[in-house]
Design a protein around this motif. Structure first.
Motif, PDB file in Angstrom:
ATOM      1  N   TRP A 162       0.794  -1.010   0.046  1.00 16.73           N
ATOM      2  CA  TRP A 162       0.110   0.113  -0.031  1.00 16.73           C
ATOM      3  C   TRP A 162       0.782   1.381  -0.023  1.00 16.73           C
ATOM      4  O   TRP A 162       0.685   2.001  -0.654  1.00 16.73           O
ATOM      5  CB  TRP A 162      -0.837   0.061   1.319  1.00 16.73           C
ATOM      6  CG  TRP A 162      -1.511   1.210   1.365  1.00 16.73           C
ATOM      7  CD1 TRP A 162      -1.335   2.165   2.249  1.00 16.73           C
ATOM      8  CD2 TRP A 162      -2.922   1.538   0.790  1.00 16.73           C
ATOM      9  NE1 TRP A 162      -2.297   3.263   2.203  1.00 16.73           N
ATOM     10  CE2 TRP A 162      -3.418   2.903   1.206  1.00 16.73           C
ATOM     11  CE3 TRP A 162      -3.829   0.960  -0.153  1.00 16.73           C
ATOM     12  CZ2 TRP A 162      -4.621   3.430   0.822  1.00 16.73           C
ATOM     13  CZ3 TRP A 162      -4.777   1.670  -0.881  1.00 16.73           C
ATOM     14  CH2 TRP A 162      -5.241   2.746  -0.028  1.00 16.73           C
ATOM     15  N   THR A 163       1.948   1.095   0.771  1.00 13.62           N
ATOM     16  CA  THR A 163       2.898   2.259   0.976  1.00 13.62           C
ATOM     17  C   THR A 163       3.532   2.525  -0.264  1.00 13.62           C
ATOM     18  O   THR A 163       3.999   3.732  -0.890  1.00 13.62           O
ATOM     19  CB  THR A 163       3.853   2.346   2.386  1.00 13.62           C
ATOM     20  OG1 THR A 163       2.732   2.117   3.367  1.00 13.62           O
ATOM     21  CG2 THR A 163       4.531   3.489   2.364  1.00 13.62           C
ATOM     22  N   ALA A 164       3.993   1.359  -0.935  1.00  5.87           N
ATOM     23  CA  ALA A 164       4.964   1.369  -2.016  1.00  5.87           C
ATOM     24  C   ALA A 164       4.090   2.043  -3.178  1.00  5.87           C
ATOM     25  O   ALA A 164       4.712   2.605  -4.122  1.00  5.87           O
ATOM     26  CB  ALA A 164       5.531   0.240  -2.353  1.00  5.87           C
ATOM     27  N   GLY A 165       2.809   1.821  -3.282  1.00  6.26           N
ATOM     28  CA  GLY A 165       2.172   2.324  -4.144  1.00  6.26           C
ATOM     29  C   GLY A 165       1.943   3.741  -4.307  1.00  6.26           C
ATOM     30  O   GLY A 165       1.970   4.529  -5.129  1.00  6.26           O
ATOM     31  N   GLN A 166       2.115   4.597  -3.077  1.00  7.58           N
ATOM     32  CA  GLN A 166       1.774   5.609  -3.034  1.00  7.58           C
ATOM     33  C   GLN A 166       3.079   6.537  -3.494  1.00  7.58           C
ATOM     34  O   GLN A 166       3.294   7.478  -3.871  1.00  7.58           O
ATOM     35  CB  GLN A 166       1.691   6.136  -1.448  1.00  7.58           C
ATOM     36  CG  GLN A 166       0.403   5.671  -0.958  1.00  7.58           C
ATOM     37  CD  GLN A 166       0.206   5.773   0.660  1.00  7.58           C
ATOM     38  OE1 GLN A 166       0.807   6.615   1.010  1.00  7.58           O
ATOM     39  NE2 GLN A 166      -0.797   5.133   1.287  1.00  7.58           N
ATOM     40  N   ILE A 167       4.343   5.553  -3.268  1.00  5.63           N
ATOM     41  CA  ILE A 167       5.621   6.268  -3.777  1.00  5.63           C
ATOM     42  C   ILE A 167       5.709   6.464  -5.096  1.00  5.63           C
ATOM     43  O   ILE A 167       6.410   7.307  -5.449  1.00  5.63           O
ATOM     44  CB  ILE A 167       6.756   5.294  -3.191  1.00  5.63           C
ATOM     45  CG1 ILE A 167       6.708   5.064  -1.570  1.00  5.63           C
ATOM     46  CG2 ILE A 167       8.247   5.745  -3.742  1.00  5.63           C
ATOM     47  CD1 ILE A 167       7.580   4.160  -1.123  1.00  5.63           C
ATOM     48  N   VAL A 168       4.794   5.953  -5.894  1.00  3.48           N
ATOM     49  CA  VAL A 168       4.665   6.163  -7.599  1.00  3.48           C
ATOM     50  C   VAL A 168       4.697   7.645  -7.865  1.00  3.48           C
ATOM     51  O   VAL A 168       5.041   7.987  -8.736  1.00  3.48           O
ATOM     52  CB  VAL A 168       3.599   5.162  -7.950  1.00  3.48           C
ATOM     53  CG1 VAL A 168       3.294   5.617  -9.325  1.00  3.48           C
ATOM     54  CG2 VAL A 168       3.977   3.868  -7.915  1.00  3.48           C
ATOM     55  N   ALA A 169       3.876   8.268  -6.928  1.00  6.65           N
ATOM     56  CA  ALA A 169       3.636   9.761  -7.233  1.00  6.65           C
ATOM     57  C   ALA A 169       4.855  10.578  -7.044  1.00  6.65           C
ATOM     58  O   ALA A 169       5.080  11.502  -7.868  1.00  6.65           O
ATOM     59  CB  ALA A 169       2.579  10.257  -6.258  1.00  6.65           C
ATOM     60  N   ASN A 170       5.908  10.180  -6.282  1.00  7.39           N
ATOM     61  CA  ASN A 170       7.070  10.837  -6.359  1.00  7.39           C
ATOM     62  C   ASN A 170       7.826  10.862  -7.713  1.00  7.39           C
ATOM     63  O   ASN A 170       8.558  11.720  -8.160  1.00  7.39           O
ATOM     64  CB  ASN A 170       7.726  10.115  -5.145  1.00  7.39           C
ATOM     65  CG  ASN A 170       7.556  10.501  -3.797  1.00  7.39           C
ATOM     66  OD1 ASN A 170       6.593   9.826  -3.364  1.00  7.39           O
ATOM     67  ND2 ASN A 170       7.850  11.529  -3.128  1.00  7.39           N
TER      68      ASN A 170
END
Length: 180
Positions: A158-166
């Motif tokens: 879940w957290t790794a998916g959010q990193i895509v925005a970076n």
């Protein structure tokens, strides 16, 4: 008159209870699935750390969120923080300090590898009996320890998916997902 269906009903109830308890018992082979998930996560987080230029490690997509390095750290950290708590194990030793882990590629890679080495060793060393012991997980939910691993895996991805925005913020594609 004797009701001949009562013994049959009693047998069905006992059998159903046994089947339900058997479903609670995760087969030993599932441990390898969980170890594979740990390694996929390690590779994913390392690929992200390697793909982002170091000068963008402390960059945020929005002011309210964690920066890139903090997000990577946050994705890996539950195995070092909650793994010991819910597994009844000692915490890992020798993890790089955040001043090192968050400010350089080598520090972030060292942190990821130390956490995942610890988690894999902890998972391998659990006895089958320990895996089936239950713990109270956060909001009071009682689950077997083997399931704690799955919950931590969910948090990480879940957290790794959010990193895509970076990556997207800087016009970069994130590393390819490990299954493709």
């Amino acid at each position: 008159m004797i009701n001949r269906s009562l013994p049959l009903l009693a047998l069905l109830i006992v059998t159903a209870g046994s089947a339900a308890r058997a479903q609670d018992m995760m087969p030993e082979s599932y441990r390898q699935v969980q170890l594979s998930a740990l390694e996929l996560q390690r590779r994913t987080l390392l690929a992200m750390a390697d793909s982002m230029p170091e000068n963008l490690y402390r960059d945020k997509v929005t002011p309210a969120q964690r920066d890139f390095a903090q997000q990577i750290h946050h994705a890996a950290a539950p195995f070092a923080v909650f793994g010991p708590r819910f597994m009844g194990a000692p915490p890992p030793t020798g993890l790089p300090d955040t001043s090192v882990a968050l400010n350089s590629r080598s520090g972030l890679r060292a942190y990821i590898n130390a956490v995942y080495d610890y988690a894999a060793n902890l998972l391998r060393s659990q006895t089958q009996a320990q895996r089936h012991e239950t713990v109270r997980f956060f909001g009071g939910l009682t689950i077997p320890r083997w399931q704690v691993w799955d919950e931590l895996h969910q948090h990480t991805f879940w957290t790794a998916g959010q990193i895509v925005a970076n990556f997207r913020k800087h016009g970069m594609a994130p590393p390819a997902f490990g299954f493709f």
